[in-house]
Design an enzyme around this catalytic site. Structure first.
Site, PDB file in Angstrom:
ATOM      1  NE  ARG A  11      -2.105   1.467  13.586  1.00  0.00           N
ATOM      2  CZ  ARG A  11      -1.247   0.595  13.114  1.00  0.00           C
ATOM      3  NH1 ARG A  11       0.029   0.680  13.489  1.00  0.00           N
ATOM      4  NH2 ARG A  11      -1.604  -0.356  12.284  1.00  0.00           N
TER       5      ARG A  11
ATOM      6  CG  ASP B 238      -1.991  -1.074   1.149  1.00  0.00           C
ATOM      7  OD1 ASP B 238      -1.873  -1.958   0.298  1.00  0.00           O
ATOM      8  OD2 ASP B 238      -2.927  -1.035   1.956  1.00  0.00           O
TER       9      ASP B 238
ATOM     10  CB  SER C 134      -3.900  -7.917   6.323  1.00  0.00           C
ATOM     11  OG  SER C 134      -3.543  -6.651   6.831  1.00  0.00           O
TER      12      SER C 134
ATOM     13  CG  ASP D 242      -5.068   1.325  12.351  1.00  0.00           C
ATOM     14  OD1 ASP D 242      -5.256   1.414  13.585  1.00  0.00           O
ATOM     15  OD2 ASP D 242      -4.423   0.398  11.834  1.00  0.00           O
TER      16      ASP D 242
END
Length: 406
Positions: A98, A17, A179, A127
């Site tokens: 995060r 990505d 993932s 996210d």
């Protein structure tokens, strides 16, 4: 807005990505792209060659920032004191990292004079909310770019074709099944057969932990020492936070401890299934709960449990940079002050069990709790306590009886 962006800092991982996002930003925003990589303990394999990948993708530079120590001290250990567990199961591995990643990204943006921030989060996940809530709190003046909400590409083959057309190397392939997200605290796995909740996870899903059925037949005991709710030593050996978590991940993972297969409720409304491995977290949470049972009185423990539930929701929803987080952590810090002592846990075939605990602040008294004869507790006193404790029920019953007789 696109023409006004001159320099953007991208949260970069080196995966498919973000490898595609670098050239896409340059083509669609005509801007300089600075790659930012957060080292939160995802491992050397994930970081190997990442700077070269970023430059090859078109980034002007790549900033790799080591956040492991801050992650452990500023996020993991404070959150442990709250007892936060999302939906009664998840130890918040992805959510914990995060805020710190977003904060460091903003720091890099200000350092290089960027006017925009970018991330590779999809429009379906949690996210995007976590990153952008942090950006709003820390740098509201910066433009935020979320390519997955703008571009027309929707699949791995499309992203790979996009990179191939531009002769940009990428190690990803169409056949990738899962993932994954890894950091010091955990690794998560989604996709593949896990997208059907009826499918059991295959052996390929688990990467940090031994299959409990194949784990050692001999149990292993560990003694964890705490001071004010923070781990200080394992089996008498002092450990700094990062080293302690890494050690417990290795030892507990070998016994199959810390596996979770969960369907959870995402903030955006949909359900998702993930398999999580958090060996150190499972051990530390069990040990702290064992110490709490010894030290905290019922009302304080009840409040800590409610605090843990609310803090888990706060973390999951990306509200780290809020006054509420400061208030809740202050409460947790106060509650954890007496949590000093030793806890022995037994690791055996996927389970962690507290078997021994002691503390100088223990509220447990064998003199009062014994089933044998004692000289400190008069059992006749319980009659008056019970009479007052049940007084409301007694009065209600008397009223009902009077009504039936009239």
């Amino acid at each position: 807005m696109k023409s006004s962006v001159k320099k953007v800092v991208l949260a970069y991982s080196g995966g498919l990505d973000t490898s595609a996002i670098v050239p896409w930003l340059k083509e669609n925003y005509d801007c300089e792209v600075v790659a930012f990589v957060a080292d939160v303990g995802q491992g050397e394999a994930e970081l190997e060659g990442v700077e070269a990948k970023a430059i090859a993708s078109g980034a002007s530079s790549c900033h790799i920032v080591d956040l492991k120590e801050r992650f452990a001290k500023e996020v993991i250990y404070p959150t442990l004191k709250t007892g936060a567990i999302y939906e009664g199961q998840y130890l918040l591995g992805t959510a914990l990292a995060r805020p710190l990643i977003a904060e460091a990204q903003v720091e890099v943006a200000k350092k290089v004079g960027a006017d925009a921030l970018a991330h590779g989060c999809t429009g379906k996940g949690n996210d995007q909310v976590r990153f952008e809530s942090a950006f709003a709190a820390l740098a509201p003046e910066l433009t935020v770019i979320a390519p997955w909400r703008e571009w027309s590409m929707r699949s791995r083959p499309e992203l790979l074709a996009y990179l191939t057309e531009r002769n940009i190397p990428c190690s990803a392939s169409i056949t990738k099944i899962y993932s994954r997200d890894a950091n010091l605290w955990h690794i998560s796995t989604e996709g593949g057969e896990l997208e059907d909740p009826w499918n059991p996870p295959s052996a390929q899903v688990w990467t940090w932990t031994t299959d409990p059925e194949q784990a050692p037949d001999q149990a292993q005991n560990l003694m964890l020492s705490f001071a004010n709710g923070e781990l200080t030593a394992i089996d008498g050996t002092p450990y700094a936070p990062v080293a302690a978590i890494e050690h417990l991940n290795h030892v507990a993972g070998a016994h199959g401890v810390g596996r979770l297969d969960m369907v959870e409720n995402r903030l955006v409304g949909m359900k998702s299934r993930g398999c999580y491995e958090t060996p150190a977290g499972a051990v530390l949470m069990a040990a702290l709960q064992g110490l709490e049972s010894l030290v905290l009185d019922r009302s304080v423990l009840d409040y800590r449990i409610r605090l843990g539930h609310e803090f888990a929701q706060l973390m999951y929803d990306g509200r780290w940079f809020t006054p509420l987080r400061h208030a809740m952590l202050a409460a947790a810090e106060s509650i954890a002050e007496p949590l000093t002592g030793d806890v022995v846990v037994k690791l055996y075939k996927g389970t962690v069990t507290v078997t021994q605990k002691r503390s100088p602040n223990s509220l447990y008294s064998s003199a009062f709790a014994t089933f044998d004869e004692d000289e400190v507790y008069n059992q006749q006193h319980a009659e008056g306590f019970i009479r007052l404790y049940s007084l409301a029920s007694r009065i209600r019953a008397l009223h009902q009886q009077a009504g039936e007789q009239s």
